[in-house]
Design a protein around this motif. Structure first.
Motif, mmCIF file in Angstrom:
data_model
loop_
_atom_site.group_PDB
_atom_site.id
_atom_site.type_symbol
_atom_site.label_atom_id
_atom_site.label_comp_id
_atom_site.label_asym_id
_atom_site.label_seq_id
_atom_site.Cartn_x
_atom_site.Cartn_y
_atom_site.Cartn_z
ATOM 1 N N ARG A 85 -28.765 97.907 70.291
ATOM 2 C CA ARG A 85 -28.700 97.108 69.062
ATOM 3 C C ARG A 85 -28.023 97.885 67.937
ATOM 4 N NH1 ARG A 85 -34.286 94.883 66.920
ATOM 5 N NH2 ARG A 85 -34.430 97.025 66.176
ATOM 6 N N ARG A 86 -28.248 99.205 67.908
ATOM 7 C CA ARG A 86 -27.611 100.020 66.867
ATOM 8 C C ARG A 86 -26.107 100.098 67.053
ATOM 9 N NH1 ARG A 86 -32.117 103.393 67.719
ATOM 10 N NH2 ARG A 86 -30.872 104.829 68.984
ATOM 11 N N VAL A 87 -25.648 100.234 68.293
ATOM 12 C CA VAL A 87 -24.210 100.447 68.519
ATOM 13 C C VAL A 87 -23.446 99.137 68.659
ATOM 14 C CG1 VAL A 87 -24.587 102.688 69.577
ATOM 15 C CG2 VAL A 87 -24.469 100.661 71.034
ATOM 16 N N ASP A 88 -24.157 98.022 68.877
ATOM 17 C CA ASP A 88 -23.494 96.719 69.008
ATOM 18 C C ASP A 88 -24.234 95.724 68.121
ATOM 19 O OD1 ASP A 88 -22.217 94.407 69.682
ATOM 20 O OD2 ASP A 88 -22.742 94.439 71.815
ATOM 21 N N VAL A 89 -23.817 95.646 66.864
ATOM 22 C CA VAL A 89 -24.520 94.803 65.891
ATOM 23 C C VAL A 89 -24.372 93.324 66.217
ATOM 24 C CG1 VAL A 89 -24.391 96.479 64.023
ATOM 25 C CG2 VAL A 89 -22.502 94.863 64.352
ATOM 26 N N SER A 90 -23.418 92.986 67.082
ATOM 27 C CA SER A 90 -23.218 91.584 67.452
ATOM 28 C C SER A 90 -24.044 91.198 68.684
ATOM 29 C CB SER A 90 -21.738 91.318 67.743
ATOM 30 O OG SER A 90 -21.312 92.042 68.893
ATOM 31 N N SER A 91 -24.889 92.107 69.180
ATOM 32 C CA SER A 91 -25.609 91.865 70.434
ATOM 33 C C SER A 91 -26.571 90.695 70.328
ATOM 34 C CB SER A 91 -26.363 93.124 70.852
ATOM 35 O OG SER A 91 -27.225 93.565 69.816
ATOM 36 N N GLY A 92 -27.227 90.542 69.186
ATOM 37 C CA GLY A 92 -27.951 89.326 68.850
ATOM 38 C C GLY A 92 -29.172 88.983 69.663
ATOM 39 N N GLU A 93 -29.232 87.687 70.052
ATOM 40 C CA GLU A 93 -30.466 87.048 70.489
ATOM 41 C C GLU A 93 -31.112 87.701 71.706
ATOM 42 O OE1 GLU A 93 -31.868 82.687 72.170
ATOM 43 O OE2 GLU A 93 -30.054 82.831 70.957
ATOM 44 N N GLU A 94 -30.355 87.977 72.749
ATOM 45 C CA GLU A 94 -30.972 88.448 73.987
ATOM 46 C C GLU A 94 -31.699 89.771 73.791
ATOM 47 O OE1 GLU A 94 -30.055 88.954 78.746
ATOM 48 O OE2 GLU A 94 -28.365 88.854 77.346
ATOM 49 N N ILE A 95 -31.064 90.707 73.073
ATOM 50 C CA ILE A 95 -31.701 92.004 72.858
ATOM 51 C C ILE A 95 -32.944 91.849 72.000
ATOM 52 C CG2 ILE A 95 -31.429 94.189 71.612
ATOM 53 C CD1 ILE A 95 -28.733 94.507 72.841
ATOM 54 N N ASP A 96 -32.870 91.030 70.958
ATOM 55 C CA ASP A 96 -34.047 90.839 70.102
ATOM 56 C C ASP A 96 -35.204 90.233 70.888
ATOM 57 O OD1 ASP A 96 -33.523 91.946 67.588
ATOM 58 O OD2 ASP A 96 -32.267 90.262 67.006
ATOM 59 N N ARG A 97 -34.906 89.277 71.763
ATOM 60 C CA ARG A 97 -35.972 88.672 72.571
ATOM 61 C C ARG A 97 -36.613 89.707 73.494
ATOM 62 N NH1 ARG A 97 -36.653 83.335 72.321
ATOM 63 N NH2 ARG A 97 -34.929 82.020 71.591
ATOM 64 N N LEU A 98 -35.784 90.457 74.195
ATOM 65 C CA LEU A 98 -36.311 91.461 75.113
ATOM 66 C C LEU A 98 -37.110 92.526 74.373
ATOM 67 C CD1 LEU A 98 -33.216 91.953 77.444
ATOM 68 C CD2 LEU A 98 -35.425 91.006 78.112
ATOM 69 N N LEU A 99 -36.560 92.991 73.256
ATOM 70 C CA LEU A 99 -37.253 94.021 72.490
ATOM 71 C C LEU A 99 -38.583 93.523 71.963
ATOM 72 C CD1 LEU A 99 -34.673 95.984 70.297
ATOM 73 C CD2 LEU A 99 -36.401 96.943 71.815
ATOM 74 N N ALA A 100 -38.582 92.320 71.423
ATOM 75 C CA ALA A 100 -39.820 91.777 70.860
ATOM 76 C C ALA A 100 -40.894 91.648 71.931
ATOM 77 C CB ALA A 100 -39.534 90.424 70.208
ATOM 78 N N ASP A 101 -40.525 91.150 73.110
ATOM 79 C CA ASP A 101 -41.494 91.022 74.197
ATOM 80 C C ASP A 101 -42.028 92.397 74.626
ATOM 81 O OD1 ASP A 101 -41.130 88.302 74.139
ATOM 82 O OD2 ASP A 101 -39.861 88.212 75.925
ATOM 83 N N LEU A 102 -41.140 93.372 74.656
ATOM 84 C CA LEU A 102 -41.553 94.725 75.028
ATOM 85 C C LEU A 102 -42.475 95.324 73.973
ATOM 86 C CD1 LEU A 102 -38.224 96.110 76.486
ATOM 87 C CD2 LEU A 102 -40.410 96.089 77.677
ATOM 88 N N TYR A 103 -42.138 95.102 72.715
ATOM 89 C CA TYR A 103 -42.990 95.620 71.637
ATOM 90 C C TYR A 103 -44.404 95.049 71.747
ATOM 91 C CZ TYR A 103 -38.948 97.518 69.021
ATOM 92 O OH TYR A 103 -37.853 98.238 68.616
ATOM 93 N N LEU A 104 -44.500 93.746 72.022
ATOM 94 C CA LEU A 104 -45.821 93.137 72.173
ATOM 95 C C LEU A 104 -46.563 93.736 73.369
ATOM 96 C CD1 LEU A 104 -45.585 89.291 71.453
ATOM 97 C CD2 LEU A 104 -46.777 91.039 70.133
ATOM 98 N N ALA A 105 -45.843 93.910 74.475
ATOM 99 C CA ALA A 105 -46.460 94.464 75.680
ATOM 100 C C ALA A 105 -46.948 95.892 75.453
ATOM 101 C CB ALA A 105 -45.471 94.433 76.840
ATOM 102 N N GLU A 106 -46.248 96.621 74.609
ATOM 103 C CA GLU A 106 -46.606 98.007 74.324
ATOM 104 C C GLU A 106 -47.489 98.128 73.088
ATOM 105 O OE1 GLU A 106 -45.363 101.102 76.331
ATOM 106 O OE2 GLU A 106 -45.928 99.243 77.340
ATOM 107 N N GLN A 107 -48.045 96.992 72.637
ATOM 108 C CA GLN A 107 -48.949 96.953 71.490
ATOM 109 C C GLN A 107 -48.295 97.535 70.237
ATOM 110 O OE1 GLN A 107 -52.599 98.803 72.866
ATOM 111 N NE2 GLN A 107 -53.166 97.017 74.069
ATOM 112 N N MET A 108 -47.081 97.042 69.971
ATOM 113 C CA MET A 108 -46.335 97.401 68.756
ATOM 114 C C MET A 108 -46.030 96.109 67.992
ATOM 115 S SD MET A 108 -43.791 100.078 70.725
ATOM 116 C CE MET A 108 -42.792 100.544 69.301
#
Length: 283
Positions: A85-108
């Motif tokens: 996400r840092r190196v590709d600011v246009s990466s958008g929706e897919e990375i945010d979805r994956l990251l958000a799900d991972l954050y929840l799974a890791e209690q973040m």
């Protein structure tokens, strides 16, 4: 590959790579073959190799992160996606979805809320599921106001989804607004009468407010729907005992202990029931 002969395909592709090391097309085909075989270690190795050759390919980082997720290596997946996400600011929706799900799974949940909020802001028509995940993240951070607002938006996005009412019930229960919680849980059950989760939530509130007969009926329905957790059996039996329904207590204890013979809470209830029964028969 077209004949789905994966072992032979793997052998051919590895031979091709020995002749042409670093050929990206061959490596991508090999990753596909490994995926068909469920060879996640192989997939991870291939995408790491591809990223050495083409480090700018965000799609390869996403594929690597997904493979790491499957193997349970969630923190490594988070690190890769955050870098992408840092190196590709246009990466958008897919990375945010994956990251958000991972954050929840890791209690973040704080980080998850940031991702889901950013995702919703970029979407023209966020789905009820999008609002649900954001609301859940807010709820886990303890931000009850934002959680309530978000679950209301979820209900507006899909008025038939019982989870909006269910989680509104959780939020206002946490805030001590029990009358509102009762209304939300009842609405959740009305929208989905076969949801054991909603029935258990409603019954839990009814136990808190000393409506033991109602709680017992809802917990009986939850057990009949397949919620076989020891705690559900325990609350059901406790509600029956509070309502002085001795015959059903005995039946419920027998069924619960048949499923969970070593559960300590249920064992204590059995002892209590025996003591009460003996005491009553001696009077």
């Amino acid at each position: 590959i077209e004949l789905e002969q994966w072992i032979q395909a793997e052998s051919v592709l590895l031979g091709q790579l020995r002749r042409e090391p670093g050929d990206t097309v061959t490596l991508e085909l090999l990753a596909y073959v490994f995926n068909q075989q469920g060879n996640w270690s192989g997939i991870i190795g291939v995408y790491r190799e591809l990223l050495k050759i083409t480090p700018q390919r965000t799609a390869h980082r996403i594929a690597l992160a997904k493979a790491l997720m499957v193997q349970g290596r969630k923190q490594q997946a988070i690190d890769i996606l955050e870098f992408a996400r840092r190196v590709d600011v246009s990466s958008g929706e897919e990375i945010d979805r994956l990251l958000a799900d991972l954050y929840l799974a890791e209690q973040m949940p704080q980080e998850a809320a940031g991702c889901y909020a950013r995702l919703i802001a970029m979407l023209d028509s966020p789905s009820a599921e999008d609002f649900y995940r954001l609301g859940l993240a807010y709820f886990q951070t303890g931000d009850l106001t934002s959680a309530e607002d978000t679950f209301i938006l979820m209900r507006q996005a899909n008025p038939t989804d019982f989870k909006a009412e269910l989680y509104l019930g959780h939020v206002v229960t946490e805030a001590g607004r029990l009358a509102e919680a009762q209304a939300h849980y009842a609405a959740a059950v009305e929208k989905n009468p076969t949801s054991a989760e909603a029935l258990v939530a409603l019954a839990g509130l009814q136990i808190k407010t000393n409506r033991h007969a109602d709680a017992a009926e809802n917990l009986a329905r939850a057990v009949a729907l397949g919620d076989n957790r020891p705690q559900v059996h325990y609350n059901y039996i406790l509600a029956l005992m509070k309502g002085a329904d001795g015959i059903r207590v005995g039946e419920a204890l027998k069924a619960a202990l048949a499923e969970h013979p070593s559960d300590e809470q249920l064992g204590r209830l059995l002892n209590r029931y025996v003591e009460q029964t003996v005491g009553e028969s001696g009077q």
